[in-house]
Design an enzyme around this catalytic site. Structure first.
Site, PDB file in Angstrom:
ATOM      1  N   GLY A   1      64.362  16.425 -34.265  1.00  0.00           N
ATOM      2  CA  GLY A   1      64.437  17.383 -32.852  1.00  0.00           C
ATOM      3  C   GLY A   1      64.820  16.725 -31.652  1.00  0.00           C
ATOM      4  O   GLY A   1      65.715  17.181 -30.882  1.00  0.00           O
TER       5      GLY A   1
ATOM      6  N   ASP B   1      66.807  14.127 -31.271  1.00  0.00           N
ATOM      7  CA  ASP B   1      68.090  13.747 -31.141  1.00  0.00           C
ATOM      8  C   ASP B   1      69.170  14.807 -31.242  1.00  0.00           C
ATOM      9  O   ASP B   1      70.132  14.683 -30.262  1.00  0.00           O
ATOM     10  CB  ASP B   1      68.511  13.125 -32.684  1.00  0.00           C
ATOM     11  CG  ASP B   1      68.009  11.763 -32.778  1.00  0.00           C
ATOM     12  OD1 ASP B   1      67.494  11.114 -31.805  1.00  0.00           O
ATOM     13  OD2 ASP B   1      68.087  11.023 -33.723  1.00  0.00           O
ATOM     14  N   THR B   2      68.773  16.109 -31.734  1.00  0.00           N
ATOM     15  CA  THR B   2      70.060  17.000 -31.940  1.00  0.00           C
ATOM     16  C   THR B   2      69.369  18.274 -31.631  1.00  0.00           C
ATOM     17  O   THR B   2      70.288  19.286 -31.587  1.00  0.00           O
ATOM     18  CB  THR B   2      70.646  17.168 -33.280  1.00  0.00           C
ATOM     19  OG1 THR B   2      69.698  17.421 -34.216  1.00  0.00           O
ATOM     20  CG2 THR B   2      71.007  15.820 -33.375  1.00  0.00           C
ATOM     21  N   ARG B   3      68.219  18.649 -31.352  1.00  0.00           N
ATOM     22  CA  ARG B   3      67.854  20.101 -31.095  1.00  0.00           C
ATOM     23  C   ARG B   3      68.421  20.761 -29.997  1.00  0.00           C
ATOM     24  O   ARG B   3      68.956  21.892 -30.079  1.00  0.00           O
ATOM     25  CB  ARG B   3      66.090  20.121 -30.883  1.00  0.00           C
ATOM     26  CG  ARG B   3      65.729  21.478 -30.524  1.00  0.00           C
ATOM     27  CD  ARG B   3      64.190  21.510 -30.334  1.00  0.00           C
ATOM     28  NE  ARG B   3      63.374  21.373 -31.236  1.00  0.00           N
ATOM     29  CZ  ARG B   3      62.728  19.970 -31.722  1.00  0.00           C
ATOM     30  NH1 ARG B   3      62.675  19.252 -30.658  1.00  0.00           N
ATOM     31  NH2 ARG B   3      62.052  20.038 -32.742  1.00  0.00           N
TER      32      ARG B   3
ATOM     33  N   GLY C   1      51.559  12.338 -37.745  1.00  0.00           N
ATOM     34  CA  GLY C   1      50.858  12.042 -38.867  1.00  0.00           C
ATOM     35  C   GLY C   1      50.748  13.163 -40.049  1.00  0.00           C
ATOM     36  O   GLY C   1      50.385  12.831 -41.047  1.00  0.00           O
TER      37      GLY C   1
ATOM     38  N   GLU D   1      60.834  16.120 -45.827  1.00  0.00           N
ATOM     39  CA  GLU D   1      61.807  17.494 -46.009  1.00  0.00           C
ATOM     40  C   GLU D   1      62.863  16.937 -46.993  1.00  0.00           C
ATOM     41  O   GLU D   1      63.159  17.782 -47.817  1.00  0.00           O
ATOM     42  CB  GLU D   1      62.377  17.714 -44.751  1.00  0.00           C
ATOM     43  CG  GLU D   1      61.300  18.660 -43.718  1.00  0.00           C
ATOM     44  CD  GLU D   1      62.078  19.163 -42.498  1.00  0.00           C
ATOM     45  OE1 GLU D   1      61.498  19.947 -41.844  1.00  0.00           O
ATOM     46  OE2 GLU D   1      63.289  19.017 -42.277  1.00  0.00           O
TER      47      GLU D   1
END
Length: 1492
Positions: A26, A28-30, A58, A92
């Site tokens: 998020g 970095d590129t959201r 966590g 993910e």
């Protein structure tokens, strides 16, 4: 739940719930790249799931997110610089790569300002992140992340480092859009149970490998092959360059031919309309055009090889990575085409739960039937037998009907099945040859459920070819063969066969070839309407009680009758004639004392006449083909007559014939005899004196109490499987029994007259089962025979010694002799102890010790023992019961135990009073053992039948029954009650989030004084994630009654809060509040457990690593009787005085903090200089010693005795011992030698382990010993004390304690383990001195107890502080990140501005181009307008001409009759002229000829 269900359905029907799942970091590129990409995809109408939810640091990814990944068609992974720093992103990625492998999900990696090689090899920022993760999460978890990163980086994707982002995003968007534009197929209205089956096929396809695979899906019609193929197509088609689903290949071949199918295939792959004209022309074109393309081809409903050879001839027709899926009803087609068996998936019928759900969705438009329809709905489901076609058709037919209409429909279906169902099923029958059709109809009408070999014999006698024919039926899924080798057939397939047979003559049963329905058979037999068309009759009156009147000539007209089966029929009258054409005569309660005099069936194979009034006075003649004879239950039978006229007889059964006296000697001369059974014939005396058959396998004389001698064995018999002479009066085997070279099972039950076993034990070489129940003399004979020849029973795996009056010595001998046993039955015997050597039976799976009333002690069991029956062992100690139940603690699979026990062990994870318990699970169902305690009043200790149920989300998914007595428990691994379909059904019922599970058990028939008193659940933790199970409702997690965090939870536990319950051993497990709490525990667990882990080994290990130093300091001896090492070390007496006086801490000893204790352990006083090196110690004192200290006169020097598991300190006349004690819960004991710590560590531990209470107890015990004992005094230079040897029980107590405390400290805080540790410490610290627990052990245990209590609190406080610090650090990091994010956002906005200016400039250029195009179009419009005016003018001219032409046409229309007449006149005139001309020509020719 409704939403989840609908989502699942959407996923199946339309391919997926989401088109694209985007995984990204998020921060970095959201706000830049990912934001623009998702917006572009959204504007294209692509359904996106973007992972932009924030979690606490966590936490693992939630299950809803996992579900979203699974239900997304494409996963886009945006690798940016900090992607690997997020454990959530990595989790993910693991899920995404798993879906790629299991479900064929398309994964597209995007390397955003990152090189693929950096991701692949985890370099730079990725490498630094992995190193940090290993410190926090451990190598095992990080290893999974590394593998996922490498696999993802190896996939083809996009890389961006410079250029215009909007063009890059546009390229990605267009590609994804083109992939998604592949049309998905409709799968099913109600895709019940489909996910599991689709995943099985996808696994076979291995979509990530580059080889070319052909996979087959086969099964009966209507089972769901096409549905599965469509779902697989939707799942993986986007991964290929081209895809084609050719539906209904069989039907389309008939209607349109193979050429059109080839053309369709090429069009689907190439987009070209290629006309082939001929199949043979199409084959090379397909091969040439597709051999370089990666394609997915599905050929649906194939029924012959020519179709396969024309459409997918071989693997090399297609490019690397291609997949070809073939659905068919004929498995042989697949193997004949080269599809490997490992790549063939057989579609099984739906299980009961799936069937009921699918049926209900059709009949009620809901997943469960209406309450008043439950019974009839279940009957309908049973009729359909899991066939989706039948469930859909019948359910839809009955929608909206009344219960009365349902009942009527069911009766109709049972007699005349649905035509829609039969039409689908009949396709398989129509493709059979005549031989297979006849075999199929015979099985459907008569032989379903029969043994295959019996059916084959009958069919061979009927001149069919069953070995081949039944194989064909198996390949076409029309029949199956059970594990017991019986023929199975789906009920609806059987209905198909019977419907075909009925159509021979629908309205006149007497003219049909096969009769099986009671009404039809009764009509033919009672009205005598049978004809020679009838070949088979089966009359089964199981559910009818009416009498069947027969007359003497009932069967006279049925000359072609091959099969006659009569069962459960009350017959009046009797036939005087039976057809000689019979191959099978199966008549239960045959009404005549003998067979008809004119009955000579030369082709009869089976003669089955049980429970008849036969006397059989005449010998058998002209029965040349007879192989099977059964006269069991014939009360009038006294003699089995001469059978020399039946040379092919293989099986003779004459069981339960109470008046049978003699069996003719000719039976012994049958050379092909395989089975001879005369079980329970008490008057049988005359038995063949010898047996000559080399093929004999089974000889059963059980309970033939009048037989006194065993027949001679006249030939070598090489395949003898079973001899049962139990209950006979036989005294010994003849010498010729040695001809049985391969007996597998020998049953000598109740052979109380047996006196001598064969002297040559070779007959025992292959015995796998030996039963000498109720023969107390036989075990001793066997031991005597096998003495010094134990290897004479090398294959024995099942041994029954029930009621053999075995003593402890007998049992120890048995266990030491037969180490390869798998089953051991020891019920009703007199031994008192199971010896420890039973642990050596590593293969033992089953043990019965029920009704062993004197059995008290069991200390160990084999590691893999699964089935234990210890009913009514009323002397069994509670510790022994714990040993048995500990198999669950050690997570032995497939447990099934019944044992005396009145309480539930406290190590169980969850216990409840009464017969039911609730818990919650997520992700998947855990491996669990269940425990039910039966209580009440029952003096006779009879077994009570109980029924247990398992519910998931209030849906019953499993039920079972078991009986056991009161004051006993039943402990079992749930797996033993689950079939594969039930396991699948449980998996299907686990939805996203938490699922409520309920187990219940109740006594059947509800006796008032017997109840299920308690129940428990134990988790097999090594095979599951304990965070996926909760014993507290998730709804309570936010309430005041539930601990807010792990500190509060553990604080409650350590303060003694427990559930109030009558059963004192209950100890409920509480679920950790979140994964964050668990992770925070793991951060510091190694630091906090370090100090305790340094002390723990000292409890049970004594120093031995210095045994190689100066021999004067240490003498190492071996005790042969114990097999352990003993070290002898001298110590100055003064040291013991220091220990006695407690001079270890000048400031006094009190409870120490964890850090203080740790320092004392690591920096304790070094006592190496206090060890006397080789000098004798000749001091003399008047010592005060405890009760476990003794003195002995000896000429040896003063020594300290140190053993692997025991230690004694001897200072002149004093010794102190350390031993293990027995625990209430035994642990596995390693056979290997234990390592021993050194003397320095020993003294250091003692100095740091004493407090005031312990010192007072110590001196009180010394005072008591001084008063109670007197010690000899004299001038002996050296006196050696006798070491008080503790029992094995005390050793195992400390052994278990060692196993427990060597675990990580954080794991000891688990409710079950912390309670168990405290109980063990309390038990050991309160042991009386005579138990042999030494001073050193006592002191160290006290320190262990104090330290554990203090450190538990310290650990909890640290957890709270850690959580608080984490929050503050997160807040600080959040502010810093927000500032950084603000800066990044500014850069992003500026980049957007630049991009928009670029786009604006581009649009202006496009505008100018469009203006030029518009001007050109205007000119073109003017030209077209002028042309349009010319066309309008011409149109008017044409119209005027049309009017003139119509006027002319009208004028001419009146002249038509005249013109037609003139036309006819002209024709006639022409014909006449031609005729006249011909005549004139002939005259001219004649005249000129004459003139010449």
């Amino acid at each position: 739940m409704a939403n989840q269900d609908s989502s699942s359905t959407s996923c199946l029907n339309h391919g997926w719930t989401y088109d694209v799942f985007v995984s990204f970091h998020g921060k970095d590129t959201r706000r830049n790249f990912t934001g623009y990409l998702t917006d572009a995809l959204d504007r294209k109408g692509i359904h996106i799931f973007r992972d932009d939810i924030r979690l606490k640091k966590g936490e693992g990814i939630p299950y809803a997110l996992v579900k979203a990944i699974e239900e997304s068609r494409i996963a886009v992974v945006v690798f940016s610089e900090n992607y690997a720093s997020s454990s959530w992103c990595l989790d993910e990625l693991v899920e995404i790569m798993g879906c790629m492998k299991k479900k064929g999900q398309l994964v597209i990696p995007i390397f955003y300002f990152v090189d693929a090689s950096v991701v692949r090899h985890q370099r730079e920022s990725f490498g630094r992140s992995m190193e940090k993760h290993e410190e926090r999460h451990g190598k095992e978890t990080v290893s999974k992340w590394r593998i996922a990163l490498k696999e993802a980086a190896n996939l083809s994707g996009w890389s961006f480092k410079n250029g215009y982002e909007y063009k890059f995003i546009q390229e990605i968007t267009e590609k994804i859009s083109s992939i998604l534009n592949i049309t998905s197929l409709h799968i099913a209205d109600h895709p019940v149970g489909l996910n599991y089956r689709v995943s099985k096929v996808v696994r076979l396809l291995a979509p990530n490998s580059n080889d070319i695979k052909m996979v087959g899906i086969y099964g009966i019609g209507g089972i769901g092959k096409t549905t599965i193929a469509r779902a697989v197509y939707n799942s993986i088609s986007s991964r290929f360059e081209g895809s084609s689903f050719l539906a209904d290949v069989r039907e389309n071949t008939v209607k349109h031919g193979l050429v059109q199918l080839q053309e369709t295939l090429l069009h689907n792959f190439l987009g070209e309309n290629i006309k082939l004209g001929d199949v043979n022309r199409g084959i090379p074109i397909i091969k040439r055009r597709l051999c370089t393309k990666k394609v997915l081809l599905i050929l649906d409903d194939v029924d012959n090889l020519r179709q396969l050879r024309s459409l997918a001839g071989s693997h090399d027709w297609f490019g690397s990575g291609s997949r070809i899926i073939i659905t068919t009803r004929d498995k042989h087609l697949l193997t004949a085409h080269g599809v490997e068996n490992g790549n063939i998936y057989e579609v099984k019928q739906l299980n009961d739960h799936e069937s009921l759900e699918l049926f209900s969705l059709n009949a009620f438009r809901r997943k469960q039937p209406k309450e008043n329809y439950v019974n009839i709905a279940n009957r309908m489901v049973q009729y359909a037998k899991g066939l989706p076609l039948a469930l859909n058709v019948i359910g839809s037919d009955l929608f909206g009907k009344t219960i009365e209409e349902w009942e009527s429909a069911l009766k109709k279906y049972e007699r005349i099945p649905s035509r829609e169902i039969l039409d689908v099923l009949r396709v398989s029958y129509d493709n059979l040859d005549d031989n297979e059709k006849e075999i199929f109809l015979d099985i459907a009408c008569f032989f379903k459920g029969n043994f295959r070999q019996d059916v084959e014999k009958t069919l061979v006698a009927s001149r069919f070819f069953p070995e081949y024919g039944i194989g064909v039926l198996i390949d076409k899924s029309l029949v199956t063969i059970s594990d017991a080798n019986t023929i199975k057939m789906h009920d609806l397939i059987q209905d198909l066969g019977r419907d075909i047979a009925r159509k021979d003559s629908p309205f006149d049963p007497g003219k049909r070839r096969r009769l099986w329905h009671c009404d039809d058979v009764l009509e033919v037999l009672t009205k005598n309407t049978g004809t020679d068309a009838i070949e088979g009759i089966m009359l089964d009156m199981t559910n009818l009680k009416q009498k069947v009147p027969l007359n003497s000539n009932t069967f006279e007209n049925m000359k072609r009758l091959r099969i006659l089966i009569v069962r459960n029929a009350q017959v009046s009258g009797a036939p005087n004639h039976l057809p000689n054409n019979l191959r099978l005569l199966d008549w239960d309660e045959y009404p005549l004392p003998s067979l008809p005099a004119d009955f000579h069936p030369e082709t009869l194979v089976v003669l089955n006449l049980p429970h008849s009034i036969l006397t059989m006075d005449e010998p058998f003649k002209k029965f040349d083909h007879l192989t099977y004879m059964n006269f069991s239950g014939c009360d009038s039978l006294t003699t089995l007559p001469d059978v020399s006229g039946t040379p092919n007889l293989t099986r003779i059964l004459a069981n339960d014939c109470p008046n049978l006296v003699e069996i003719h000697d000719s039976v012994g001369h049958l050379s092909k005899l395989v089975t001879l059974s005369t079980e329970r014939c008490p008057k049988l005396e005359g038995f063949p004196s010898g047996l000559r058959s080399k093929s004999l396998e089974y000889l059963n004389l059980r309970e033939c109490s009048s037989i006194q001698s065993f027949p001679n064995v006249l030939e070598k018999v090489g395949n003898m499987k079973n001899i049962d002479i139990g209950g006979t009066a036989i005294k010994e085997f003849p010498n010729s029994v040695e001809n049985f070279s391969s007996i597998e099972e020998l049953i000598l039950r109740s052979c109380k007259s047996f006196e001598v076993l064969p002297s040559n034990p070779t007959m025992f070489q292959n015995i796998e089962e030996l039963n000498v129940e109720e023969c107390p003399q036989l075990p001793k004979l066997l031991w005597k025979l096998l003495k010094d020849r134990i290897d004479s029973l090398p294959k024995l795996s099942r041994l029954t010694l029930k009621s053999c009056d075995l003593s402890d010595e007998d049992l120890e001998l048995i266990l030491s002799c037969f180490l390869q046993l798998k089953w051991l039955i020891l019920s009703n015997n007199s031994f008192t102890t199971i010896p420890d050597c039973i642990e050596d039976l590593s293969s033992l799976l089953l043990l019965h010790v029920d009704n062993c009333n004197q059995l008290r002690d069991i200390s160990v069991l084999p590691p893999d023992l699964q089935y234990i029956n210890a009913r009514n062992c009323m002397s069994l100690t509670s510790r022994s019961s714990d040993v048995i139940l500990s198999q669950a603690f050690h997570e032995v699979e497939y447990l099934d135990i019944v044992v005396l026990r009145r309480q539930i062990p406290k190590w169980f994870d969850h216990c409840c009073k009464g017969g039911s318990a609730d818990f919650w699970v997520r992700r998947k169902f855990p491996n669990i053992a269940l425990f039910f305690l039966l209580g009440g009043q029952d003096e006779h200790r009879t077994d009570h039948m109980c029924e247990f149920h398992l519910f998931i989300n209030d849906l019953l998914v499993l039920q079972g029954e078991r009986e056991w007595p009161v004051d006993h428990v039943w402990l079992f691994d749930l797996q033993i009650h689950l079939t594969e379909s039930e396991r699948h059904n449980i998996r299907e019922q686990i939805k996203s989030g938490w699922n409520h599970v309920k187990i219940s058990c109740s006594v059947m028939n509800e006796p008032k004084d017997v109840i299920v008193k308690g129940c428990g659940i134990h988790l097999y933790k090594e095979r599951m994630n304990i965070h996926d199970v909760s014993f507290i409702s998730p709804d309570l997690h936010g309430s005041n009654s539930f601990p807010k965090n792990i500190a509060e939870l553990l604080g409650n536990l350590h303060s003694g809060k427990r559930t109030g319950d009558d059963l004192s051993d209950y100890d409920e497990e509480l679920e950790l509040d979140s994964e964050t709490d668990n992770q925070s525990m793991e951060v510091e667990e190694e630091q906090y457990s370090a100090s305790i882990n340094l002390q723990i080994p000292e409890i049970c290990k004594i120093s031995n690593h210095e045994k190689e130093t100066d021999a004067n300091s240490h003498k190492i001896l071996m005790d042969p009787s114990r097999g352990t090492q003993e070290a002898f070390v001298s110590i100055n007496e003064e040291e013991l005085k220091h220990h006695r006086k407690g001079k270890f801490n000048k400031d006094g000893i009190g409870p120490e903090s964890s850090m203080t204790a740790s320092r004392r352990i690591n920096n304790g006083t070094q006592v190496g200089d206090k060890i006397n090196s080789g000098k004798e110690i000749n001091g003399s004192s008047n010592p005060h010693v405890s009760e476990n200290i003794g003195l002995h006169k000896s000429k040896q020097k003063s020594i300290i005795l140190v053993e692997a598991n025991a230690e004694a300190i001897d200072i002149n006349e004093n010794q102190v011992d350390i031993y293990h004690t027995h625990t209430h819960f035994p642990a596995r004991i390693d056979n290997g030698q234990q390592s021993v710590p050194n003397a320095e560590a020993y003294t250091s531990i003692v100095e740091s382990s004493v407090n005031e209470d312990n010192m007072e107890t110590f001196y009180a015990s010394l005072e008591a010993e001084t008063d109670s004992e007197s010690y000899p005094h004299g001038n002996q230079a050296n006196i050696v004390s006798v070491i008080t040897r503790p029992s094995e029980e005390t050793k195992k107590e400390l052994q278990f304690l060692r196993d427990l405390v060597t675990k990580k400290f954080s794991l000891l805080l688990h409710p079950g383990r912390s309670g168990l540790l405290k109980d063990k410490l309390k038990y050991l610290l309160t042991l009386p001195p005579e138990e042999g627990v030494s001073l050193r052990t006592n002191l160290l245990l006290s320190q262990l107890s104090t330290s554990f209590a203090q450190w538990s609190v310290d650990y909890n406080i640290a957890s709270v502080k850690l959580e608080s610090a984490d929050k503050e650090l997160l807040r600080a990091e959040k502010v810093r990140e927000e500032l950084k994010g603000n800066k990044e956002e500014y850069k992003g906005v500026k980049m957007v501005e630049d991009t928009l200016w670029d786009q604006l400039e581009s649009l202006e250029e496009k505008k100018r181009e469009l203006e030029v195009q518009i001007n050109a179009i205007k000119t073109e419009i003017a030209d077209l307008s002028a042309e349009s005016n010319i066309a309008a003018k011409r149109k008017r001219e044409v119209f005027e001409i049309a009017k003139i032409l119509r006027s002319e046409r009208d004028g001419l229309r009146n002249q038509v009759p005249r013109l037609k007449a003139e036309k006819e006149w002209a024709k006639v005139t022409q014909v006449n002229i031609e005729a006249e001309w011909s005549l004139l020509a002939e005259q001219v020719i004649g005249i000129t000829t004459f003139e010449e």
